[in-house]
Design an enzyme around this catalytic site. Structure first.
Site, mmCIF file in Angstrom:
data_model
loop_
_atom_site.group_PDB
_atom_site.id
_atom_site.type_symbol
_atom_site.label_atom_id
_atom_site.label_comp_id
_atom_site.label_asym_id
_atom_site.label_seq_id
_atom_site.Cartn_x
_atom_site.Cartn_y
_atom_site.Cartn_z
ATOM 1 C CE LYS A 51 -4.389 -1.435 0.291
ATOM 2 N NZ LYS A 51 -5.472 -0.973 -0.606
ATOM 3 C CB SER A 76 -9.225 -2.646 7.297
ATOM 4 O OG SER A 76 -8.370 -3.170 6.292
ATOM 5 C CD GLU A 200 -13.355 -10.618 -4.713
ATOM 6 O OE1 GLU A 200 -13.702 -9.552 -4.198
ATOM 7 O OE2 GLU A 200 -14.081 -11.275 -5.466
ATOM 8 N N GLY A 204 -16.181 -12.678 0.626
ATOM 9 C CA GLY A 204 -16.202 -11.321 0.079
ATOM 10 C C GLY A 204 -15.888 -11.329 -1.392
ATOM 11 C CG ASP A 206 -16.527 -7.018 -3.365
ATOM 12 O OD1 ASP A 206 -15.987 -5.998 -3.824
ATOM 13 O OD2 ASP A 206 -15.983 -7.730 -2.494
ATOM 14 C CB SER A 301 -0.844 -8.053 -0.636
ATOM 15 O OG SER A 301 -1.528 -8.874 0.300
#
Length: 908
Positions: A51, A76, A200, A204, A206, A301
């Site tokens: 990130k 989060s 995913e 979750g 989506d 990640s």
């Protein structure tokens, strides 16, 4: 819409700011997955996750007005930490809206970077962030639905392809879609035939559903999954647009599979990642997704783990552990010295960091201790300090790669300059940057006062300088340029004052009586509080000007105001008050409102404005030094500790002894050994006899030519061995040879039909096969429980002692019989992989002698180094300085030869 070029631009912007994270592989993992797996370890990124890449890329592109107001986001954890650090580095206020159930480790880390934390329910975080943005004018930096964020995240895949080349498949975890969007764009350029697969958690999904329906699908609640970094309810519109065009497939995985994968990564590969990272590997690891490719990349990640939540789950899973084979892990080496490393030990303006980042990898460690600095200095090519950090003799001598020391101030008292020069380390600074700035302001104020209240001229007038430190000296130099007479009062005589040309030292009374301008440049203390009181001001000419850029109490401001009011003094320049000063005396305000008083910036304000200029100046000087290649870099020559130079194959002790005698007799090293740098070692491709001889002669350092192991700079071929039975008239039979070889422990010999030859090396136990003069084929295999490399070395050594061995590339027996009439058999070996050879050598092993044949692009000849000078006892840094001076002289006199054509490396 974003394009792949945006990833390239972001990669350049992040170079030297974000960590270039390592790639890890595991043979066990490859066997489990049925392919070669390359793990991009973003858990080693700053803030412990990818990130940071997107956050810094986004914040760095804000306008000055936006930066002044601050930024806000909802996250989060990982994006919150990334934004907090990016904002801190760029001097921007950050406010973070985090769910109440965010892992405590992530909340603490974000707060540690100086950000303000606002908590709320997870489902309301987007709403709260939007409200704060509207109330305070913060710029919202969303976690994923932002083009600058996407471009920054894509640099993770950009680096992966740069390190390992093209891949067949790339697995990426998907939360909001920022990482997969950027990685997919990078893949389109760097590996266009690679399939990008998003992963995913099932709870979750989506993004999966959105990608398949080609419209954003939103979940009603925050997903309940152990992968806390993937708990998003919907993906962004920018993300979906990129995914529809560049992502090839999407899949989901349950928490049990994530936990199983996490267990393997933690316990077997010793890689501490968070569940969100393990999710990307889980479909492959658990065989729930079939990848047809042989080379597969996985983006791990991050590594910000909520241990209190995860450890109990893993402990329960490991209650009945299954026996597992040990994992063999390889940290792929980066290109040696591809970018220099710069250590910044003290605060520096970001403008300087931006310049350095274009050339170097920056490690910013403000207030580093001397012990840590001494321990780490060998890793850096340059170090930047201010007056607080000392660079002494011991630190410089341990800086074996150090090329430059930069000082952000004028003084070099904290740097051992003589040691640095003796080691060939450049020392650069910003000569009186703050002093020059103040002096220039003083002269501008003198011109302004003279223009407003006198004849507008300085030439022929007298300036009285009280205090002859750095600022006073710079003022004097500029005043003399205006043809002014310079009087100086200094409490004690200094060498600078005694030797200053065109400067008259005088006492304070005479100075005040004669000066047209009086400029104060002394420290504020008991003796100078004030230095100009009512009595001193009374001595001034009525046409005189007083200039005080320093402390307000250096002058009795009540007496100064009285002199101006009754005409006993022409004018004055006095400093402004700090903006944070709550109370200002009425008399001080009256003075600054007087029509013949000019209010000027305080000296500290002026110096503060020059910190950016100083940072830029130092960065430019350091960059110029690092970009200039030294002779050894141009020629790919290195002077390295002898213990780091290792052979890749056996050496002949008799030849080593003969060469030792010759080297001691000649006193010269003509041609340096040729090596490649691998896993911290210089693996010898050619010259093992030379390097071994020098090591046995106790040379502490060796000179080697270094060929990079990447970019196809060399080729590796395998020799075959034509074996004959010595000087006999009648050729010896293969049965004789086989009888001799069967005494070797760990070897199994099997006869095979000729039709089977092409399949021999598909059996991993096959070491080689023998083709005898009658055309029969016999395979040599390693027995179970024996070390393959040891047995292979024993095999080659045994048949070498049995008869004569000649190297050949032939396997056609009629042609072999024509070339070697006495041949008994030819031993045919599989093609060696360069990485295999390098791994063996760097770990202390050896491949059999006479099998490898390297072809390199060129080599250095006629170096003729004085071995007595090479053996001289001195620090490595000093020896490298000598070596570069030696090379400069050789190049200047054209006494060095570089053979540019491809060279086949054979024997010594």
């Amino acid at each position: 819409m974003l394009t792949p070029q945006d990833i390239s631009t972001a990669a350049k912007r992040l170079a030297g700011i974000a960590n270039h994270t390592p790639i890890m592989t595991s043979r066990t993992l490859n066997e489990i997955c049925g392919c070669e797996v390359y793990l991009k370890c973003e858990n080693y990124q700053r803030v412990g996750a990818f990130k940071f890449r997107g956050a810094y890329n986004a914040v760095s592109q804000l306008t000055d007005e936006q930066k002044a107001k601050g930024v806000v986001t909802h996250s989060s954890g990982n994006h919150a930490q990334g934004l907090a650090l990016a904002a801190k580095l760029l001097g921007v206020k950050a406010t973070l809206v985090m769910p109440e159930d965010s892992p405590p480790i992530k909340k603490a880390a974000a707060a540690g970077y100086g950000a303000e934390i606002v908590t709320c329910s997870a489902i309301n975080r987007e709403k709260v962030a939007a409200e704060l943005s509207e109330q305070h004018g913060y710029t919202l930096i969303p976690p994923y639905d932002n083009e600058h964020i996407i471009a920054g995240q894509g640099t993770a895949a950009w680096e992966l392809f740069a390190d390992v080349g093209e891949l067949d498949t790339l697995f990426v975890p998907v939360g909001g879609g920022g990482l997969i969007s950027g990685c997919a764009l990078a893949t389109a350029v760097k590996s266009p035939n690679c399939r990008v697969v998003g992963v995913e958690p099932q709870a979750g999904d989506d993004a999966n559903r959105s990608w398949r329906k080609q419209e954003i699908v939103s979940l009603d609640s925050v997903p309940d999954t152990i992968a806390d970094g993937l708990r998003t309810r919907f993906i962004g519109k920018h993300n979906l647009a990129v995914m529809q065009k560049y992502v090839h497939d999407m899949t989901t995985i349950d928490d049990d599979a994530i936990l199983e994968t996490l267990d393997f990564l933690w316990t077997r590969m010793k890689i501490v990642v968070e569940p969100s990272a393990a999710a990307a590997l889980a479909p492959l690891f658990t065989r729930q997704y079939q990848s047809n490719g042989k080379r597969v990349g996985v983006i791990l990640s991050g590594g910000n783990v909520d241990f209190q939540a995860i450890v109990p789950l893993l402990t329960a899973r490991q209650a009945t552990p299954e026996a597992q084979e040990p994992t063999a892990m390889l940290l792929l080496p980066h290109k040696p010295a591809s970018r220099p490393h710069v250590l910044v030990c003290d605060p520096i303006d970001s403008a300087g960091l931006e310049i350095l980042a274009k050339t170097a990898v920056i490690d910013h460690q403000p207030h580093i201790s001397e012990e840590v600095l001494l321990e780490q200095i060998s890793n850096f090519h340059a170090v930047i300090v201010d007056k607080e950090t000392k660079i002494n003799e011991e630190i410089i001598e341990n800086g074996i790669n150090l090329r430059a020391i930069g000082c952000l101030g004028a003084s070099l008292d904290n740097i051992d300059i003589s040691t640095a020069r003796s080691m060939g380390v450049s020392v650069v600074n910003v000569p009186s940057s703050g002093s020059v700035a103040i002096a220039e302001h003083v002269l501008s104020w003198m011109l302004a006062l003279s223009s407003r209240f006198a004849d507008g001229r300085l030439a022929g007038k007298t300036i009285g300088i009280i205090g002859f430190g750095r600022v006073g000296q710079q003022v004097a130099r500029r005043a003399r340029a205006f043809d002014m007479r310079v009087l100086v009062n200094q409490p004690r005589l200094t060498p600078e004052l005694a030797l200053a040309a065109g400067v008259e030292a005088t006492d304070l009374i005479d100075l005040l009586k004669q000066a047209d301008f009086v400029s104060l440049h002394v420290r504020h203390n008991e003796k100078t509080n004030p230095i100009l009181g009512a009595e001193e001001i009374a001595l001034l000419k009525s046409s005189a000007s007083v200039i005080n850029p320093g402390h307000t109490e250096l002058v009795d401001e009540e007496a100064l105001l009285a002199a101006l009011l009754n005409g006993r003094l022409s004018d004055a320049a006095v400093p402004e008050f700090p903006p944070d000063q709550d109370h200002i005396e009425e008399l001080a305000q009256q003075l600054r409102n007087h029509p013949r008083v000019m209010v000027v910036p305080h000296a500290t304000t002026i110096v503060g404005n020059r910190q950016r200029d100083a940072a830029i100046s130092i960065a430019q000087q350091i960059t110029a030094i690092l970009e200039k290649k030294r002779p050894n870099e141009t020629l790919s020559l290195e002077l390295v500790p002898a213990e780091l130079v290792v052979p890749h194959e056996e050496v002949d002790d008799k030849r080593v002894a003969r060469l030792m005698n010759r080297l001691e007799k000649d006193g010269l090293l003509a041609n340096p050994p040729i090596t490649t740098y691998w896993d911290g070692k210089y693996v010898v491709l050619d010259g093992a006899t030379r390097s071994t001889a020098l090591k046995r002669l106790e040379y502490p350092y060796l000179i080697v030519q270094v060929v990079p192991p990447d970019e196809g700079r060399f080729q590796l071929h395998t020799w075959y061995h034509a074996i004959s039975g010595g000087q006999r008239v009648t050729p010896r039979t293969f049965a004789d040879l086989l009888q001799h070889l069967e005494t070797i422990p760990g070897v199994i010999f099997e006869s095979q039909p000729a039709a089977y030859v092409s399949q021999i090396f598909q059996d991993k136990n096959s070491m080689c096969y023998f083709l005898d003069r009658e055309g029969s084929t016999t395979v040599a295999k390693v027995a179970e429980g024996y070390d393959r490399l040891t047995v292979m070395n024993n095999l080659v050594s045994s048949y070498t002692k049995w008869g004569n061995v000649e190297r050949t590339l032939l396997t056609d027996m009629p042609r072999l019989l024509s070339q070697f009439p006495q041949i008994t058999a030819v031993a045919v070996f599989p093609q060696f992989n360069p990485e295999t050879v390098f791994n063996v050598a760097s770990q202390g092993g050896l491949v059999p002698a006479g099998l490898t044949r390297f072809v390199i692009p060129g080599r250095i000849l006629r170096l003729n180094v004085d071995l007595a000078r090479l053996k001289q006892d001195e620090p490595l840094q000093a020896k490298r300085f000598w070596f570069n001076e030696f090379l400069e002289e050789k190049l200047a006199r054209s006494r060095l030869r570089y053979y540019e054509e491809p060279v086949v490396l054979l024997d010594e």
